[in-house]
Design an enzyme around this catalytic site. Structure first.
Site, PDB file in Angstrom:
ATOM      1  N   GLY A  12       0.816  -1.212   0.000  1.00 26.95           N
ATOM      2  CA  GLY A  12       0.000   0.000   0.000  1.00 26.95           C
ATOM      3  C   GLY A  12       0.843   1.253   0.000  1.00 26.95           C
ATOM      4  O   GLY A  12       0.541   2.212   0.705  1.00 26.95           O
ATOM      5  N   ALA A  14       1.691   3.360  -2.683  1.00 30.68           N
ATOM      6  CA  ALA A  14       1.576   4.315  -3.780  1.00 30.68           C
ATOM      7  C   ALA A  14       1.121   5.698  -3.331  1.00 30.68           C
ATOM      8  O   ALA A  14       1.446   6.708  -3.967  1.00 30.68           O
ATOM      9  CB  ALA A  14       0.624   3.780  -4.844  1.00 30.68           C
ATOM     10  N   TYR A 151     -14.536  -2.132  10.081  1.00 33.89           N
ATOM     11  CA  TYR A 151     -13.195  -1.545   9.984  1.00 33.89           C
ATOM     12  C   TYR A 151     -12.527  -1.564  11.360  1.00 33.89           C
ATOM     13  O   TYR A 151     -11.356  -1.932  11.489  1.00 33.89           O
ATOM     14  CB  TYR A 151     -13.287  -0.113   9.461  1.00 33.89           C
ATOM     15  CG  TYR A 151     -11.960   0.602   9.389  1.00 33.89           C
ATOM     16  CD1 TYR A 151     -11.089   0.378   8.327  1.00 33.89           C
ATOM     17  CD2 TYR A 151     -11.564   1.497  10.386  1.00 33.89           C
ATOM     18  CE1 TYR A 151      -9.868   1.032   8.256  1.00 33.89           C
ATOM     19  CE2 TYR A 151     -10.350   2.153  10.325  1.00 33.89           C
ATOM     20  CZ  TYR A 151      -9.506   1.914   9.256  1.00 33.89           C
ATOM     21  OH  TYR A 151      -8.280   2.568   9.202  1.00 33.89           O
ATOM     22  N   SER A 154     -11.406  -5.016  12.165  1.00 29.47           N
ATOM     23  CA  SER A 154     -10.212  -5.409  11.408  1.00 29.47           C
ATOM     24  C   SER A 154      -8.949  -4.850  12.035  1.00 29.47           C
ATOM     25  O   SER A 154      -7.898  -5.511  12.053  1.00 29.47           O
ATOM     26  CB  SER A 154     -10.340  -4.953   9.946  1.00 29.47           C
ATOM     27  OG  SER A 154     -10.166  -3.550   9.805  1.00 29.47           O
TER      28      SER A 154
END
Length: 214
Positions: A12, A14, A151, A154
């Site tokens: 992740g 970028a 979320y 997680s």
């Protein structure tokens, strides 16, 4: 830890937090292979960072972290390029309660899978050099927010997994350290939430906009 010449694998990378971490590691002299599912943004970021730090020091590989084979291949690309990965930063994440099963796969399963790839590579009892595994969780992993309960779940899982691994008394002998990052709300592309992706959409947008003004 002296970062000069250290090989880094980061997911992740970028944009958002991942890009900032990649840039910071390069500034400290590390060599970074970052992956991202967004090929267009990833290549643009690679080009920009290579101009600043040299083509030998930073590279991009497109990867969907939910695909175990792709993630393993990306990790192995970093090992091949740098000789070893001594820092693994599992950072990829998404926020969209509408696709909660995918969100769990990206935010939790992929971080655990990436951690296990790194651990097996780093552990000294199997010929590794040791290293550091860094998992990006969230302040949401330390509290509760009704806007996006899956979320939150997680990120709680990432905190629990990482801190439990860090507590293993065998880790010092194996040479592997564990770290869990729990940033507060940051105005990144991930926080550009869409209507329906969280509960009380406008309330979340107001919080993000307020952060942007600080």
């Amino acid at each position: 830890m002296d970062l000069s010449g250290r090989g880094v694998f980061l997911t992740g990378g970028a944009q958002g937090i991942g890009r900032c971490v990649t840039a910071a590691l390069l500034e400290k002299g590390a060599k970074v292979l970052f992956c991202d599912i967004n090929a267009e943004v990833g290549k643009a970021t690679e080009e920009e960072l290579q101009k600043q730090h040299g083509a030998d020091n930073v590279a991009f590989v497109q990867c969907d972290v939910t695909d175990a084979d792709q993630l393993k291949a990306a990790f192995e690309s970093a090992v091949s390029k740098f000789g070893a990965v001594e820092i693994c930063a599992n950072n990829a994440g998404i926020l969209d309660e509408r696709i909660w099963e995918k969100m769990l796969t990206v935010n939790t399963t992929a971080q655990i899978r990436g951690s296990q790839l790194a651990f097996e590579h780093m552990r000294r009892d199997k010929g590794g050099r040791g290293g550091v595994i860094i998992n990006t969780a969230s302040a949401a992993g330390l509290s509760r927010f009704y806007w996006f309960p899956v979320y939150v779940a997680s990120k709680h899982a990432v905190v629990g997994y990482t801190t439990s691994c860090a507590a293993d008394p065998d880790m010092p002998a194996l040479g592997v350290r564990w770290c869990c990052l729990c940033p507060k709300v940051i105005n990144t592309p991930m926080m550009d939430v869409k209507e329906g992706s969280v509960k009380n959409f406008q309330e979340v947008r107001d919080v993000v906009n307020l952060i942007s003004l600080e």
